[in-house]
Structures are given as structure tokens and as C-alpha cells.
Motif scaffolding. Structure first.
Motif, short mmCIF file in Angstrom:
data_model
loop_
_atom_site.label_atom_id
_atom_site.label_comp_id
_atom_site.label_asym_id
_atom_site.label_seq_id
_atom_site.Cartn_x
_atom_site.Cartn_y
_atom_site.Cartn_z
N CYS A 1 0.87 -1.18 0.00
CA CYS A 1 0.00 0.00 0.00
C CYS A 1 0.90 1.23 0.00
O CYS A 1 0.77 2.09 -0.86
CB CYS A 1 -0.90 -0.01 1.23
SG CYS A 1 -1.99 1.41 1.26
N ARG B 1 3.41 -1.63 -7.60
CA ARG B 1 2.68 -0.49 -7.04
C ARG B 1 3.32 -0.10 -5.70
O ARG B 1 3.96 -0.91 -5.03
CB ARG B 1 1.20 -0.80 -6.84
CG ARG B 1 0.88 -1.90 -5.85
CD ARG B 1 -0.45 -1.65 -5.12
NE ARG B 1 -0.36 -0.58 -4.15
CZ ARG B 1 -1.32 0.28 -3.88
NH1 ARG B 1 -2.47 0.20 -4.49
NH2 ARG B 1 -1.16 1.23 -2.96
N LYS C 1 -0.06 9.38 0.46
CA LYS C 1 -1.19 8.54 0.84
C LYS C 1 -2.43 9.36 1.24
O LYS C 1 -2.34 10.25 2.09
CB LYS C 1 -0.80 7.65 2.03
CG LYS C 1 0.25 6.61 1.73
CD LYS C 1 -0.12 5.68 0.57
CE LYS C 1 -1.42 4.95 0.76
NZ LYS C 1 -1.75 4.12 -0.45
N HIS D 1 -8.50 -3.52 -1.95
CA HIS D 1 -9.28 -2.43 -1.33
C HIS D 1 -10.76 -2.75 -1.30
O HIS D 1 -11.48 -2.26 -0.45
CB HIS D 1 -9.01 -1.11 -2.05
CG HIS D 1 -7.63 -0.59 -1.81
ND1 HIS D 1 -6.57 -0.93 -2.61
CD2 HIS D 1 -7.11 0.18 -0.80
CE1 HIS D 1 -5.46 -0.36 -2.13
NE2 HIS D 1 -5.77 0.30 -1.04
N GLU E 1 -2.46 -5.79 -3.19
CA GLU E 1 -1.50 -5.30 -2.21
C GLU E 1 -0.75 -6.46 -1.56
O GLU E 1 -1.36 -7.44 -1.11
CB GLU E 1 -2.20 -4.44 -1.16
CG GLU E 1 -2.53 -3.06 -1.73
CD GLU E 1 -3.03 -2.04 -0.73
OE1 GLU E 1 -2.99 -0.85 -1.06
OE2 GLU E 1 -3.48 -2.43 0.37
N ASP F 1 -3.00 -0.40 5.52
CA ASP F 1 -3.71 -1.51 4.85
C ASP F 1 -3.10 -2.90 5.06
O ASP F 1 -3.21 -3.76 4.17
CB ASP F 1 -3.86 -1.22 3.35
CG ASP F 1 -4.92 -0.14 3.09
OD1 ASP F 1 -5.65 0.23 4.03
OD2 ASP F 1 -5.00 0.34 1.94
N GLN G 1 -5.46 -6.21 4.68
CA GLN G 1 -5.83 -6.70 3.34
C GLN G 1 -4.62 -7.13 2.51
O GLN G 1 -4.78 -7.61 1.38
CB GLN G 1 -6.60 -5.62 2.58
CG GLN G 1 -5.76 -4.43 2.16
CD GLN G 1 -6.62 -3.21 1.81
OE1 GLN G 1 -7.71 -3.04 2.34
NE2 GLN G 1 -6.14 -2.38 0.90
MN MN Z 1 -4.00 0.64 0.20
#
Ligand code: MN
Ligand code: PEP
Length: 338
Positions: free
Chosen positions: A102, A126, A131, A272, A298, A309, A312
Motif C-alpha cells: 500500500c 505499485r 497517501k 481495497h 497489495e 492496509d 488486506q
Molecule cells: Mn492501500
């Protein structure tokens, strides 16, 4: 309005038609297919006499476009858009997994994750440097230093970089560091930002807003494209519903719905959407079979300690398993031939 030209129409005839339309204040978008050339008309076409255009020798047919999005409309384009991101292609049968943390947290973290996701088959890395956090007291990202660390990870792995832009003042930095510029869900309708991103030379990953319709997503893509940047990839990342068992509700129906409406590639972000790592695998698989052009997932080398995050985020081993399943499912992906 779109004007379909007869096969064999000469360049000079197309130029004459464009000039005539331009004299009425109409901009044109040309799409050259295998057999047909399509001219998309942008602007107030109410003054254009459809019958007159239809009667021209070179015209096969004329169609009014009801939808308010023009550049993003499939009717304007013969073929699916293939976006080339520093050599990695998405769309028109090309599929990519975008993976990474993330947020960029340190050199060691981002380089380790980059190496692992590449080994598992990810095509792009990524990592958030700026953020968009709900709380102003939460980690806001490493900003410019984060972009530099992403560039290091790219140098090490060769993976092109995807990162989110939040402010147009950062455009020069992003032009230098990033291969695919992400506009996040919270900025999907930041129209001034969209206009500026539309002037960039880099392709754009446009995420659907938390509570935005598919038509609104397409209108936001239209903002970017109307400013000159035609390389837009759409991303469904879950929308707000009454359901609380998942972070958001993944609207997988966006894939077939968008495939009919637009030529732009569609990426699904199950991370997400779901909010919990154990729910990412089934939806990554479902999105692949639904015919998404790519996934954004992620991954963190220590999710329990992630600054953003973590719940997740998949571990590199979990990502490896998901990526294998996704690549096995690719031959079964639904194909659309609109
Ligand atoms: Mn994220
Ligand atoms: C992200 O990709 O890290 C992110 C913040 O996503 P979204 O804008 O979809 O919430």
C-alpha cells in the motif's frame, strides 16, 4: 455523433470532411480500423445536418451518440485500447498483475517485495508515496523520498512503477519517477486534478470513487482524455454499500458493463474492495474469469507491521499462490467482442 467512412476513403477526403466539421466548431477523433475509419464528433453537434453527412459519397453511415462520454466511448473506437506502460501492455488481450505494498516504507521493504512479486509473475510494481489517509494523524507516506525508493526498486527488478498522485504540483516529480499515474478513489472527481493529469505524457490508472456510478467513472475518464491523454485504464476497487462484512462491495459487474461501453482497459483491485487478505484470492480469481484486463493486489513482507492496509495485504507467499491460480484461469476468461 460518429461517422463511419466507406473502405478506401482517401486521406485527402478525410481531411476535407474534418475541415468542414471544424468550421462548425466540431472537434474530431479519428479511429483507424482494419476495414473502416470512424470519425467521432466532439462538441455541440446539434447544428450538424445528419442527412447531409449521410449523403456524402465517402460515408457509410452516421450514428448519434446518446452518452455524454465521447472519447471514452466504444462507439468512437474500432478496437480495444492497448496501453503500453514502459513495455508492459494492458488491454486488448494483454493482462497484467500490478502488485506491491500500500505504502512505500523503506528501501528494504519495497525492494524485497518488488523482487518477490516479480518472481511470482507481477508485471508492474505499485507503492504509495503520497497517501490519502482518512485521519490526518495516520502515516501520510514518504512522499518524494518514497518515489525515489520506487525508482530504486525499478532499477533492481525492471518492473514499471505505479503510484498515486494527489496534487497537481507534484506532476514534474511523477513524470520523472512513475510509469503509470494512479488517481485514487477519493480524487476521482477532483476535476482540476484530472485536467492536469490529462496533460501528462504518462498513462493513467483511474480508480472508481467510493460512491460513484459507472457513468461518473467514465465522465472522469473523459476529463483526462479531453485534455489530451488517451491512455486511461479504469479500476474498480469496491463501492460503499450497506454491507459491513467487507471493507467495500466489489462491483464485479463493472467488468461486463464497462466492456460494452468503453474501449478502455479495466483493472480490478480486490484488496481495497474486500479489506481482508483471506478474501482477496476468490475475488482475484472471479475478476480474472469475468474478463478483467488486470488486477491490482497489495502485498507486504510483514502485513502485521504494515503502516497502511496491513489487514488486506497478502504475504509474498500468499501472492505467489494467487498469481499462479490467476494465470491458470486466464484461458477461461470471458472474451468480449463488441
Ligand atoms: Mn492501500
Ligand atoms: C491505494 O491504491 O492504495 C488506494 C488508496 O486506493 P483507493 O484510492 O482505491 O482507496
Amino acid at each position: 455523433m460518429v461517422v463511419v467512412l466507406k473502405p478506401g476513403t482517401k486521406e485527402e477526403q478525410i481531411e476535407n470532411l474534418k475541415a468542414w466539421l471544424s468550421s462548425m466548431g466540431i472537434n474530431t477523433h479519428i479511429s483507424q480500423g482494419m476495414n473502416h475509419t470512424i470519425i467521432g464528433l466532439i462538441g455541440d453537434t446539434s447544428a450538424v445536418d445528419m442527412e447531409l453527412v449521410k449523403a456524402l459519397d465517402i460515408v457509410e453511415n452516421v450514428q448519434r451518440i446518446q452518452e455524454p462520454f465521447k472519447n471514452a466511448n466504444r462507439k468512437f473506437h474500432n478496437e480495444d485500447l492497448v496501453v503500453d506502460i514502459a513495455g508492459k501492455k494492458i488491454g486488448g488481450g494483454n493482462f497484467q498483475i500490478i502488485a506491491g505494498p500500500c505504502s512505500v516504507e523503506s528501501e528494504e521493504q519495497v525492494c524485497e517485495i518488488a523482487k518477490r512479486v516479480k518472481e511470482s509473475g507481477a508485471g508492474l510494481l505499485r507503492g504509495g508515496a503520497f497517501k490519502p489517509r482518512t485521519s490526518p494523524y495516520a502515516f501520510q507516506g514518504l512522499k518524494g523520498d518514497g518515489l525515489k525508493l520506487l525508482m530504486e526498486a525499478k532499477e533492481m527488478t525492471g518492473l514499471p512503477i505505479v503510484s498515486e498522485i494527489m496534487n497537481a504540483v507534484h506532476i514534474p516529480m511523477f513524470e520523472e519517477a512513475v510509469d503509470l499515474v494512479q488517481v485514487g478513489a477519493r480524487n476521482m472527481q477532483n476535476f482540476e486534478l484530472l485536467k492536469e493529469v490529462g496533460k501528462m505524457s504518462k498513462p493513467v490508472l483511474l480508480k472508481r470513487g467510493l460512491a460513484n456510478t459507472i457513468d461518473e467513472l467514465l465522465m472522469s475518464a473523459e476529463y483526462i482524455m479531453a485534455s489530451g491523454n488517451e491512455n486511461v485504464i479504469l479500476c474498480e476497487r469496491g463501492i460503499r454499500t450497506f454491507e459491513t462484512r467487507t471493507r467495500n462491495t466489489l462491483d464485479l459487474s463493472a467488468v461486463p458493463v464497462l466492456k460494452k461501453l468503453t474501449h478502455l482497459p479495466i483493472v480490478i483491485d480486490p484488496s481495497h474492495a474486500m479489506g481482508y487478505s483471506h478474501l482477496v484470492k476468490p475475488m482475484a480469481m472471479a475478476a480474472t474469469v469475468a474478463g478483467a484486463d488486470g488486477l491490482m493486489i497489495e502485498v507486504h513482507n510483514n502485513p502485521a507491521k504494515a503502516l497502511c492496509d496491513g489487514p488486506q495485504s497478502l504475504t509474498p507467499d500468499q501472492f505467489d499462490e494467487v498469481a499462479k491460480l490467476v494465470f491458470e484461469l486466464r484461458p477461461f476468461a470471458c472474451k468480449y467482442d463488441y
